[in-house]
Design an enzyme around this catalytic site. Structure first.
Site, PDB file in Angstrom:
ATOM      1  CB  SER A 715      -0.937   0.005   1.212  1.00 14.19           C
ATOM      2  OG  SER A 715      -0.192  -0.007   2.412  1.00 14.19           O
ATOM      3  CE  LYS A 758      -3.556   1.032   4.945  1.00 13.55           C
ATOM      4  NZ  LYS A 758      -3.414   0.600   3.535  1.00 13.55           N
TER       5      LYS A 758
END
Length: 814
Positions: A715, A758
């Site tokens: 990511s 996140k």
């Protein structure tokens, strides 16, 4: 009364009847009187040391000494005319040969009879004759030779000595009555001596006691008659008390034994009588009836009933003492204890289930909705079995407690066991009965414990299950958990089919990577992300702090903590995804506050923000700030403990050669992401108006801070490409911005996981603008409003969208 006691009584009576008044109390032996040859003793004696206890003139007793070094002494004594030897008490020595200093001065001369050598030992019968005192040592080495002086007992006829003699006689008589073993010694004494010699009576009395050697030597060394009688009387009285105590103990023990034996015989007779009258049964019949009685109200399958009947017939043919009887009995005990056809009634009220979940858990609304959906479907279908829920999330987010809440909501029995570290498949499917100590598997044990066929069974830590040479437990779980197979689950110990289809299985795991794919495919995955700060605050106020106060018997008015203090603890001390760490910190605050409460004798304490550092120390987490500058970009990452920000730095080292250097303890996947980002940016310099020669000449260093922490995952591709782009353009990102996404060589931005964590991590460091992959729009839309409030999110499907958002704010994509 035995003969010894009659004789003693007669002697005592005659001594009292013949009592006359004599002015001469002491009669001295006439040295000129005629003496028999055997009464003449030599002036020099060979001496033998005796270390156990002194030898007395009144004794006739076997003596055993080592052949080395005393055989020569015994030979010389045997060759002499009178066969006498001096027996002297001496201290023990390690070598066995004492020096003359170890010998005592007073000893007993004894006649030696029947000396014999056998197995390195010399034995002889010693007959004590008279005391002697060592005057001079003629030989200081074995065989020891010494000049001696014989000590004569005076004949005493005063009243005090007679009284002592009578007291000694009475004590000896009582001692013989308590301990008949002394009667043999008494017979030997009566055949050789007269009771009118009180000195010899005192010696005899001392010799039959079990007194210490030093006490006995004191009697031997005392020449005066009356003191010797006094010492002997004290020893015989002490021996008498010991004998009485021993008899009392023996009588008490015998009484208990007799009582137990009587009870045992009566019970055995009662068993026989009851059996003859048909009022009771033997152990085997009782076991058989007990097993049959257990199955009366149960619905046993035909196959299982056949198996149980075979074992019952086998048990009836076996003897209770045989080993096979115990094995068969244990098998039937397990087989008949299972809840065949027994079910608990489910609570299918969905609103009641929601109330239970809301009461026991704060936050996790999406998880609660998912569980309610699952329960609603089961309620509509009319049964809850046939499903496997897998709760996945970081430690401390309440996975195990949610499983317990599901059982409470359904009004089902709950059973939990941990699979962490399990390596033996027999733990799941049971051991074969051929093994010693064989047991059924965990599922059979669970059913026996809860006594219903439809419990909620929680399999904790299913991601930590192992495999070894003993088997693969994960593969053994397939048959137990698969709804298509577990209606006929086969346990190796019972060797019969068991229906697990009505059981609701709830599994927990921290991650999915280590769960075998075939097992994961059969599970309904429910993800439990970390709690937000607001949810943690609610949990602390509504659950953790009241629970701690109740457990420690404290009232809220005695110890209170403000909301601001709780927020301070959450933000600066307990940032993990779960609440277990926060619970430990609250316990620490409570402990220290109670100390202050006790020492200061104050009625109440209010813990505020200013008190937290004095109670917990300096904050564990420093305030994170988004780093800005050329080549610096903030990324977002997911960890097993929740979300985290990941600043990525790119810098030019020199222009001597081209290349890319990576640091920060990156995993293989992250290294590949960095190389893809570097290749993508290098191949699109014209598209993004970069200097073509920049990457051709420069060595670029890409670093992810906190190098001691392992980092891996795809990511960070978008973030790394943006850092390289910022470095090549010489332009920093001028506003708080964080991003995540996987980048391909063609510039596509792919979806990533952990969106909830996140976003929470970005809000924690006060970054309110994010770039997420377009493919994750749905994940973001499903987040609670409490997380999305105040956030500006840009979605990108290609990297060109990211470039426009970062470096050209006017054309940002929403």
């Amino acid at each position: 009364m035995n003969n010894d006691e009659e004789y003693l009584d007669g002697v005592a009576d005659s001594s009292q009847e013949n009592e006359t008044v004599d002015t001469d109390n002491v009669v001295i032996d006439d040295p000129k009187a005629l003496a028999l040859p055997e009464d003449v003793l030599p002036e020099t004696l060979y001496l033998l040391p005796i270390s156990s206890r002194p030898f007395f003139p009144a004794q006739v007793q076997p003596v055993m000494v080592d052949a080395v070094p005393w055989e020569g002494t015994i030979e010389r004594v045997s060759d002499a005319h009178q066969n006498v030897v001096g027996l002297v008490y001496a201290d023990k020595t390690a070598s066995g040969k004492p020096t003359i200093d170890a010998f005592r001065t007073i000893g007993c001369v004894a006649k030696v009879h029947k000396a014999a050598l056998e197995n390195g030992k010399v034995t002889f019968l010693a007959q004590g004759v008279k005391r002697f005192e060592v005057v001079e040592w003629l030989s200081e080495e074995a065989p020891y030779l010494a000049r001696v002086k014989y000590l004569h007992d005076s004949k005493v006829k005063d009243d005090e000595s007679k009284a002592y003699s009578i007291a000694l006689l009475d004590s000896i008589k009582e001692l013989i009555r308590l301990n008949p073993l002394f009667s043999e010694d008494l017979k030997q004494y009566l055949g050789r001596f007269s009771f009118n010699e009180p000195g010899l009576l005192a010696d005899f009395a001392a010799s039959i006691t079990s007194a210490e050697a030093e006490e006995l030597y004191e009697v031997l060394a005392t020449q005066a008659i009356q003191p010797r009688l006094n010492l002997a009387l004290l020893l015989i009285k002490k021996e008498l008390e010991i004998a009485r105590l021993q008899n009392e103990i023996s009588a008490e023990v015998n009484e208990k034994l007799t009582k137990h034996q009587r009870e045992f015989f009566l019970k055995e007779q009662l068993k026989v009588i009851q059996k003859e009258l048909g009022l009771t049964k033997d152990d085997k019949t009782s076991d058989l009836d007990s097993f049959k009685e257990r199955l009366l109200e149960k619905v046993v399958s035909e196959q299982a009933q056949i198996k149980i009947d075979e074992e019952l017939h086998k048990l009836s043919m076996l003897e209770p003492g045989s080993p096979e009887y115990g094995v068969t009995r244990n098998y039937l005990d397990w087989a008949t204890s299972l809840p065949w056809g027994v079910h608990s009634e489910d609570n299918l009220d969905i609103q009641a289930a929601r109330d239970v979940l809301e009461k026991q858990h704060a936050g996790l609304d999406d998880v609660k909705d998912r569980i309610i959906e699952f329960l609603a479907l089961g309620a509509h279908r009319g049964e809850m079995g046939g499903s496997i829920m897998l709760l996945v999330g970081p430690p401390g987010v309440g996975k195990t407690s949610i499983g317990k809440s599901i059982a409470d909501a359904l009004n089902r029995k709950f059973y939990r066991f941990s699979l962490g570290g399990m390596r033996d498949e027999a733990e799941i499917k049971g051991h074969r009965r051929t093994y010693i100590g064989a047991l059924p598997g965990k599922f059979v044990q669970a059913l026996k414990d809860v006594q219903v066929e439809n419990p909620v069974i929680m399999l904790d830590e299913i991601d930590k299950i192992g495999s070894s040479f003993q088997g693969d437990p994960a593969s053994a779980l397939l048959e137990a958990l698969d709804p298509e197979q577990n209606s006929e689950f086969l346990d190796h110990y019972l060797d019969m089919r068991i229906d697990l289809s009505k059981t609701l299985f709830v599994c927990t795991a921290n991650q999915l990577d280590t769960i075998p794919a075939p097992l994961l495919d059969r599970m309904d995955v429910i993800r439990l992300s970390g709690y937000t700060s607001e949810e943690k605050l609610a949990i602390a106020k509504q659950h953790l702090w009241p629970k701690l106060l109740k457990k420690n018997k404290l009232l809220k008015k005695q110890l209170n903590i403000t909301d601001a203090a709780l927020k301070h603890v959450i933000e600066d001390y307990a940032r993990e995804a779960g609440v277990r760490g926060m619970d430990k910190l609250l316990q620490k605050i409570l402990r220290k506050s109670v100390v202050q409460l006790m020492l200061n004798q104050s009625e109440s304490i209010n813990v505020g923000v200013k008190d937290i550092e004095s109670l917990l120390g300096m904050p564990y987490f420093r305030a994170e700030k988004s780093i800005r500058g050329v080549g610096v970009v903030t990324g977002l990452a997911w960890t097993s403990m929740g979300g985290a920000t990941l600043p990525i730095e790119a810098n030019k080292i020199h222009e001597l050669s081209r290349g890319l250097k990576l640091t920060g303890k990156l995993g293989d996947v992250m290294k590949e992401s960095a190389e893809i980002a570097y290749s993508y940016v290098c191949s699109h310099t014209k598209s993004y108006q970069l200097h073509p020669e920049f990457f051709d000449k420069c060595l670029i260093h890409l670093h992810v801070p906190e190098g001691a922490t392992p980092k891996d995952g795809p990511s960070a591709g978008v973030t790394m490409a943006t850092a390289l782009m910022s470095l090549a353009r010489g332009e920093p990102i001028r506003r708080p911005l964080a991003m995540t996404g996987e980048l391909t060589l063609t510039g596509q931005v792919l979806a990533v996981g952990g969106i909830r964590e996140k976003v929470i991590a970005a809000k924690r460091i006060k970054i309110h603008e994010l770039i997420l992959p377009e493919a994750n729009r749905r994940d973001y839309d499903e987040l609670p409003d409490s997380i999305k409030n105040g956030m500006t999110v840009n979605f990108a499907s290609r990297y060109s969208d990211v470039e426009k958002i970062v470096f050209d704010k006017k054309t940002e994509v929403h």
